[in-house]
Every structure is written in C-alpha cells, then in structure tokens.
Design a protein around this motif. Structure first.
Motif, PDB file in Angstrom:
ATOM      1  N   ASP A 132       6.520  -8.283   2.338  1.00 45.79           N
ATOM      2  CA  ASP A 132       7.745  -7.494   2.157  1.00 45.79           C
ATOM      3  C   ASP A 132       8.929  -8.016   2.962  1.00 45.79           C
ATOM      4  O   ASP A 132       9.856  -7.265   3.257  1.00 45.79           O
ATOM      5  CB  ASP A 132       7.487  -6.018   2.498  1.00 45.79           C
ATOM      6  N   TYR A 133       8.907  -9.314   3.322  1.00 45.51           N
ATOM      7  CA  TYR A 133      10.060  -9.902   4.019  1.00 45.51           C
ATOM      8  C   TYR A 133      11.299  -9.764   3.146  1.00 45.51           C
ATOM      9  O   TYR A 133      11.280 -10.063   1.954  1.00 45.51           O
ATOM     10  CB  TYR A 133       9.788 -11.373   4.330  1.00 45.51           C
ATOM     11  N   GLN A 134      12.386  -9.292   3.744  1.00 48.54           N
ATOM     12  CA  GLN A 134      13.620  -9.083   3.000  1.00 48.54           C
ATOM     13  C   GLN A 134      14.823  -9.535   3.819  1.00 48.54           C
ATOM     14  O   GLN A 134      14.994  -9.135   4.967  1.00 48.54           O
ATOM     15  CB  GLN A 134      13.784  -7.595   2.636  1.00 48.54           C
ATOM     16  N   ARG A 135      15.665 -10.359   3.224  1.00 51.55           N
ATOM     17  CA  ARG A 135      16.927 -10.758   3.829  1.00 51.55           C
ATOM     18  C   ARG A 135      17.977  -9.720   3.429  1.00 51.55           C
ATOM     19  O   ARG A 135      18.222  -9.492   2.250  1.00 51.55           O
ATOM     20  CB  ARG A 135      17.336 -12.146   3.333  1.00 51.55           C
ATOM     21  N   ILE A 136      18.591  -9.055   4.402  1.00 50.28           N
ATOM     22  CA  ILE A 136      19.522  -7.970   4.126  1.00 50.28           C
ATOM     23  C   ILE A 136      20.869  -8.537   3.675  1.00 50.28           C
ATOM     24  O   ILE A 136      21.454  -9.386   4.346  1.00 50.28           O
ATOM     25  CB  ILE A 136      19.731  -7.088   5.373  1.00 50.28           C
ATOM     26  N   THR A 137      21.365  -8.057   2.544  1.00 46.98           N
ATOM     27  CA  THR A 137      22.669  -8.475   2.029  1.00 46.98           C
ATOM     28  C   THR A 137      23.660  -7.322   1.986  1.00 46.98           C
ATOM     29  O   THR A 137      24.855  -7.557   1.797  1.00 46.98           O
ATOM     30  CB  THR A 137      22.524  -9.061   0.613  1.00 46.98           C
ATOM     31  N   ASP A 138      23.171  -6.092   2.168  1.00 52.14           N
ATOM     32  CA  ASP A 138      24.059  -4.937   2.173  1.00 52.14           C
ATOM     33  C   ASP A 138      24.971  -5.000   3.409  1.00 52.14           C
ATOM     34  O   ASP A 138      24.488  -5.079   4.552  1.00 52.14           O
ATOM     35  CB  ASP A 138      23.245  -3.638   2.195  1.00 52.14           C
TER      36      ASP A 138
END
Length: 333
Positions: free
Chosen positions: A129-135
């Motif tokens: 579930d690795y996620q790069r935040i773009t918000d």
C-alpha cells in the motif's frame, strides 16, 4: 515591511505539476486577497482594479526581468507579450528553479524504485500500500509518502540534502528547519500543526552534471546520475525527545533561539565567511549547542533560514532504519 510582502504556496503550472513557490503577495500596491491568491496558485487568471483605478488582468508564471529569472505575478498592464494562461517554460541550464524541480523529480523516482517498491514486512511479504501523496493539502500538512509495514502506519515527510550532492561524499550533517526569517514562517521541525510521524532524511551522491530522469524501453527508469543514497528513517517524536535531552531545549525554546539568532541577539555568534571573504552566514555553538548540533543562519538563500544542524551519525543512532541505497544493492544498518 518587505518580509510581509512574501508568501509561500503550491502553484499548479500549465503542465499540471504542483510546485512549492515563494511569491510576492502584492503587486504594484495591490495586496492580493486570499481568494485571489487561491486562484493564482491554481494557475488561473484574476482581474482587479489597482490603486490607480486601472483594470488589471494577470496570473503567476516564470518571467525574466533585467536578465534574471523570477516567479510571480505577470499582467497585461506592463507587458506587450502577455498571454492569457500561465507559461511554464524550460528555464536556462543554470536556473535554480529548473534544477530544484528536476532534482525533486529525480529523487521522487529514485526512492520509489529503489526503496519503497522493495519494502517488505518481517514475514518477507511485500508492502503493497505504498502511496506517493499528490494532494496539495496533505503535502502542506507534512506528508509525502504513506505505507503500512508490520501493521504500523507510516506518514512520512521526505527531507533531501541536495545542496552538496556532487561532493566527494554526502555532507555528514542535516539541517532541521526552525525558521524562515524572510517571511517569519515557522520551520517544519518546530511546526506543531503538521501531521508528520516520520522523517525520511536523504543524502544523495551524484555524478557531476545535471540530474535527469530517463525513460527507456527496457527499464522503466534509468537514474544513472545518482551513484548512491544515504538515508535515515527517524520517528519525529523520538527525534524531538532526543534533541531536548541532548541540548536541554524543546521546540518552543529552539524557535526562540532561532529568532534571536536571525536578529543577531545571541552572544558568541560566529561569522562564517565564503571564499571571497564575504559573510555567508552565522553559526552558534554556545549554551548547550556543540559540534553534534548547532544553530546556523544562512544569508545566501531567499528564505534566510535558521536551522538546527545535527550530525548524520547521531541521526543514524536514533533511526528506525538507516543505510545505503543504490541501483544494484541495498544496505540496512
């Protein structure tokens, strides 16, 4: 009064990229409202009546003034070459803007490919579930990356040392931001409103030359310019506790010291000279600060930051994980 004119925000350029930018919050005597700033940062045009009663239309973009590159408000009032949408152009090779954006992109790609994509749990299962935040709003709250490992949720703020990437080896220190003395803004290390739980401190070492992200048929990414990266994953709360224990100062006191240093009100401040003999900053190692951690006030940057500079080896000692990352191997201390 000059400092109050500037602000920081996340600007969306015409390519759809989000960039953290410093800009003047007024133009020709007109102070931008919060709503106007919101539209400008979104890449939209605004129209207002200036102090002389003239109707002015414009937006944020890069532009050249007296041979130097700047970022800020461009209008139809003074410029005959005005166009109705924000321009994102390729800046000259030596531009700080271009290099900063390019380097950020490279490090984002590098860490994604060579670190986060390889994360495993204790049972050797892959972290999925690795996620790069773009918000943008989440980024403002101090979150660049999230993942769950061994049942623990990680909210990570990545901090990369990019100023000396071409040295023989990465710097043996890291600067924890206490104060932006140009704007008066509180630095990320002492900002209690951020949601950061962990810092990912990164020291890249690169070959001499521009950093680029190259995409090739046989490899999704070829980041050949970066030879290796030192890193330390540090729990934010633990770091604050250890700093208070080591230097006998909590975040509030550190900020007080930073403000006093920016006004040169501390006794025993060392002036730091550049190669040309010009003063480039001030260092403070008194009252509990020492070689393992000292205050540094930088004059050569727009922000004129005051930082707590700490030793990399000391960060390694309190890190959850640290080591060396490269394209062909991964070392964990």
């Amino acid at each position: 009064m000059e400092n109050q004119m500037y602000a920081w925000g996340y600007w969306t350029d015409s390519n759809g990229n989000v960039n953290r930018m410093r800009y003047k919050a007024e133009w020709n005597g007109h102070k931008f409202t919060d709503e106007e700033q919101k539209k400008l940062l979104a890449g939209d045009e605004i129209t207002f009546i200036d102090t002389k009663g003239q109707s002015v239309t414009g937006h944020f973009q890069y532009f050249v003034y007296k041979g130097d590159e700047h970022f800020g408000f461009v209008s139809n009032y003074f410029r005959s070459d005005y166009v109705s949408r924000p321009i994102y152009h390729e800046l000259s090779q030596g531009s700080t803007f271009a290099l900063d954006l390019q380097r950020d992109e490279v490090m984002t790609e590098y860490m994604g490919v060579y670190y986060y994509a390889k994360l495993q749990n204790k049972d050797k299962t892959q972290v999925l579930d690795y996620q790069r935040i773009t918000d943008v709003e989440e980024q403002k709250k101090g979150i660049d990356v999230t993942y769950t490992r061994n049942g623990i949720k990680f909210l990570i703020d990545e901090k990369t040392q990019m100023d000396y990437i071409y040295n023989d080896r990465p710097l043996p220190t890291f600067a924890l931001e206490l104060l932006n003395s140009s704007s008066g803004a509180i630095g990320w290390f002492v900002n209690t409103e951020l949601k950061t739980q962990y810092y990912m401190f990164i020291w890249p070492h690169a070959k001499r030359g521009s950093l680029t992200v190259e995409r090739r048929k046989n490899s999704p990414l070829a980041l050949d310019d970066i030879e290796y990266v030192y890193y330390a994953l540090v729990n934010k709360t633990k770091l604050q506790v250890e700093i208070e224990r080591k230097f006998k100062k909590n975040s509030k006191r550190l900020l007080e010291y930073a403000r006093n240093l920016a006004q040169l009100k501390l006794e025993g401040v060392e002036k730091v000279l550049g190669k040309n003999g010009k003063c480039i900053g001030y260092r403070y190692k008194k009252d509990g600060f020492n070689d393992d951690g000292y205050l540094y006030y930088t004059l050569g940057k727009y922000e004129r930051p005051v930082n707590l500079v700490v030793a990399r080896d000391w960060l390694y000692k309190i890190a959850e994980e640290s080591g060396t990352i490269s394209s062909d191997k991964e070392g964990i201390r």
